[in-house]
Design a protein around this motif. Sequence first.
Motif, short mmCIF file in Angstrom:
data_model
loop_
_atom_site.label_atom_id
_atom_site.label_comp_id
_atom_site.label_asym_id
_atom_site.label_seq_id
_atom_site.Cartn_x
_atom_site.Cartn_y
_atom_site.Cartn_z
N GLN A 134 -3.31 -8.45 -3.74
CA GLN A 134 -2.62 -7.18 -3.91
C GLN A 134 -1.31 -7.37 -4.68
N VAL B 156 -3.17 1.31 -9.77
CA VAL B 156 -3.66 -0.02 -9.41
C VAL B 156 -4.57 0.12 -8.21
N GLU B 157 -5.48 -0.84 -8.08
CA GLU B 157 -6.41 -0.81 -6.96
C GLU B 157 -5.70 -1.26 -5.68
N GLN B 158 -6.08 -0.65 -4.57
CA GLN B 158 -5.56 -1.06 -3.27
C GLN B 158 -6.52 -2.08 -2.69
N VAL B 159 -6.03 -3.30 -2.51
CA VAL B 159 -6.83 -4.37 -1.94
C VAL B 159 -6.58 -4.36 -0.44
N GLU B 160 -7.65 -4.27 0.33
CA GLU B 160 -7.49 -4.06 1.77
C GLU B 160 -7.05 -5.29 2.56
N HIS C 175 0.83 -1.21 0.00
CA HIS C 175 0.00 0.00 0.00
C HIS C 175 0.87 1.26 0.00
N VAL D 151 -2.10 -7.98 -8.33
CA VAL D 151 -2.46 -6.73 -9.02
C VAL D 151 -1.19 -5.93 -9.34
#
Length: 159
Positions: free
Chosen positions: A45, A35-39, A25, A48
Amino acid sequence: MNVLGQLGSAIQSSLFIQSELKKAHALIQKHDLPVEQVENDFHKQIIVLEQYAGTRVFQRGLAKYKVINAMLMIISVIILLAAGIVAAVEYLQPERHLLQVLANAMFDHWVPSITLLSVVFVGVIVLAIVRNVYAKQLHTHVLDRAWRAIFNHEDREQL
Protein backbone atom coordinates in the motif's frame (compact mmCIF):
# COMPACT_ATOMS: atom_id res chain seq x y z
CA MET A 1 15.43 -11.13 24.55
CA ASN A 2 13.14 -13.79 25.89
CA VAL A 3 10.26 -15.42 24.04
CA LEU A 4 7.58 -13.30 25.72
CA GLY A 5 9.49 -10.13 24.86
CA GLN A 6 9.73 -11.19 21.23
CA LEU A 7 6.03 -12.06 21.18
CA GLY A 8 5.15 -8.67 22.65
CA SER A 9 7.37 -6.91 20.12
CA ALA A 10 5.74 -8.84 17.26
CA ILE A 11 2.24 -7.95 18.48
CA GLN A 12 3.21 -4.30 18.87
CA SER A 13 4.68 -4.25 15.37
CA SER A 14 1.56 -5.88 13.95
CA LEU A 15 -0.69 -3.32 15.64
CA PHE A 16 1.51 -0.49 14.34
CA ILE A 17 1.34 -1.84 10.79
CA GLN A 18 -2.45 -2.21 11.02
CA SER A 19 -2.85 1.36 12.27
CA GLU A 20 -0.60 2.68 9.48
CA LEU A 21 -2.59 0.70 6.91
CA LYS A 22 -5.81 2.27 8.22
CA LYS A 23 -4.12 5.67 8.01
CA ALA A 24 -3.22 5.00 4.36
CA HIS A 25 -6.77 3.89 3.55
CA ALA A 26 -8.19 6.99 5.25
CA LEU A 27 -5.88 9.21 3.18
CA ILE A 28 -6.95 7.50 -0.03
CA GLN A 29 -10.64 7.84 0.79
CA LYS A 30 -10.42 11.39 2.16
CA HIS A 31 -8.67 12.77 -0.91
CA ASP A 32 -10.27 10.34 -3.37
CA LEU A 33 -6.85 9.34 -4.68
CA PRO A 34 -6.62 7.39 -7.93
CA VAL A 35 -4.74 4.48 -6.33
CA GLU A 36 -5.80 0.99 -5.44
CA GLN A 37 -6.57 0.16 -1.82
CA VAL A 38 -4.54 -2.87 -0.79
CA GLU A 39 -6.31 -4.67 2.03
CA ASN A 40 -3.76 -6.77 3.90
CA ASP A 41 -0.32 -5.64 2.71
CA PHE A 42 0.91 -2.43 4.29
CA HIS A 43 4.22 -2.39 2.40
CA LYS A 44 2.48 -2.76 -0.95
CA GLN A 45 0.00 0.00 0.00
CA ILE A 46 2.81 2.44 0.84
CA ILE A 47 4.60 1.55 -2.39
CA VAL A 48 1.42 2.26 -4.38
CA LEU A 49 1.03 5.61 -2.60
CA GLU A 50 4.68 6.42 -3.21
CA GLN A 51 4.37 5.65 -6.89
CA TYR A 52 1.42 8.03 -7.01
CA ALA A 53 3.50 10.70 -5.25
CA GLY A 54 6.54 10.04 -7.45
CA THR A 55 8.94 9.05 -4.67
CA ARG A 56 10.83 5.88 -3.77
CA VAL A 57 11.91 6.48 -0.15
CA PHE A 58 10.10 3.52 1.35
CA GLN A 59 10.93 1.25 -1.58
CA ARG A 60 14.67 1.89 -1.16
CA GLY A 61 14.48 1.21 2.59
CA LEU A 62 12.47 -1.95 1.99
CA ALA A 63 15.02 -3.14 -0.61
CA LYS A 64 17.88 -2.74 1.90
CA TYR A 65 15.89 -4.64 4.51
CA LYS A 66 15.15 -7.45 2.08
CA VAL A 67 18.82 -7.80 1.07
CA ILE A 68 19.92 -8.14 4.70
CA ASN A 69 17.05 -10.53 5.38
CA ALA A 70 18.01 -12.68 2.37
CA MET A 71 21.67 -12.81 3.45
CA LEU A 72 20.67 -13.89 6.94
CA MET A 73 18.32 -16.50 5.51
CA ILE A 74 21.00 -17.88 3.17
CA ILE A 75 23.54 -18.24 5.98
CA SER A 76 20.92 -19.86 8.21
CA VAL A 77 19.92 -22.33 5.48
CA ILE A 78 23.56 -23.23 4.80
CA ILE A 79 24.15 -23.91 8.50
CA LEU A 80 20.93 -25.91 8.72
CA LEU A 81 21.79 -27.96 5.62
CA ALA A 82 25.29 -28.72 6.91
CA ALA A 83 23.91 -29.85 10.26
CA GLY A 84 21.20 -31.87 8.51
CA ILE A 85 23.70 -33.62 6.26
CA VAL A 86 25.95 -34.50 9.20
CA ALA A 87 22.96 -35.77 11.19
CA ALA A 88 21.65 -37.80 8.24
CA VAL A 89 25.03 -39.41 7.56
CA GLU A 90 25.47 -40.14 11.27
CA TYR A 91 22.00 -41.70 11.43
CA LEU A 92 22.15 -43.66 8.17
CA GLN A 93 25.76 -44.83 8.47
CA PRO A 94 26.73 -44.80 12.15
CA GLU A 95 29.79 -46.91 11.41
CA ARG A 96 31.44 -43.88 9.78
CA HIS A 97 31.44 -41.99 13.12
CA LEU A 98 31.20 -38.69 11.25
CA LEU A 99 30.71 -36.64 14.41
CA GLN A 100 33.83 -38.15 15.93
CA VAL A 101 35.79 -37.49 12.72
CA LEU A 102 34.59 -33.85 12.69
CA ALA A 103 35.45 -33.40 16.38
CA ASN A 104 38.92 -34.88 15.84
CA ALA A 105 39.50 -32.63 12.82
CA MET A 106 38.36 -29.63 14.83
CA PHE A 107 40.75 -30.41 17.68
CA ASP A 108 43.61 -31.24 15.27
CA HIS A 109 43.15 -27.88 13.56
CA TRP A 110 42.06 -25.85 16.57
CA VAL A 111 42.79 -22.27 15.44
CA PRO A 112 41.28 -22.46 11.93
CA SER A 113 38.14 -24.26 13.13
CA ILE A 114 37.52 -21.89 16.04
CA THR A 115 38.18 -18.95 13.73
CA LEU A 116 35.73 -20.26 11.12
CA LEU A 117 33.03 -21.01 13.70
CA SER A 118 33.55 -17.60 15.32
CA VAL A 119 33.27 -15.79 11.99
CA VAL A 120 30.04 -17.61 11.15
CA PHE A 121 28.62 -17.05 14.65
CA VAL A 122 29.53 -13.34 14.67
CA GLY A 123 28.24 -12.96 11.11
CA VAL A 124 24.84 -14.35 12.03
CA ILE A 125 24.63 -12.13 15.11
CA VAL A 126 25.72 -9.00 13.24
CA LEU A 127 23.31 -9.67 10.38
CA ALA A 128 20.47 -10.23 12.84
CA ILE A 129 21.26 -6.93 14.59
CA VAL A 130 21.53 -5.07 11.27
CA ARG A 131 18.24 -6.63 10.17
CA ASN A 132 16.54 -5.37 13.34
CA VAL A 133 18.03 -1.90 12.85
CA TYR A 134 16.77 -1.76 9.25
CA ALA A 135 13.36 -3.05 10.35
CA LYS A 136 13.07 -0.30 12.96
CA GLN A 137 14.27 2.34 10.48
CA LEU A 138 11.82 1.03 7.92
CA HIS A 139 8.89 1.52 10.28
CA THR A 140 10.08 4.81 11.79
CA HIS A 141 12.48 7.11 9.93
CA VAL A 142 11.95 5.75 6.40
CA LEU A 143 8.17 5.53 6.84
CA ASP A 144 8.03 9.08 8.21
CA ARG A 145 9.95 10.36 5.18
CA ALA A 146 7.63 8.45 2.86
CA TRP A 147 4.52 9.86 4.58
CA ARG A 148 5.95 13.40 4.31
CA ALA A 149 6.61 12.91 0.61
CA ILE A 150 3.08 11.56 0.07
CA PHE A 151 1.45 14.37 2.08
CA ASN A 152 3.59 17.02 0.33
CA HIS A 153 2.53 15.65 -3.04
CA GLU A 154 -1.12 15.64 -1.99
CA ASP A 155 -0.86 19.21 -0.69
CA ARG A 156 0.65 20.34 -4.03
CA GLU A 157 -2.17 18.56 -5.90
CA GLN A 158 -4.82 20.42 -3.90
CA LEU A 159 -3.33 23.86 -4.57
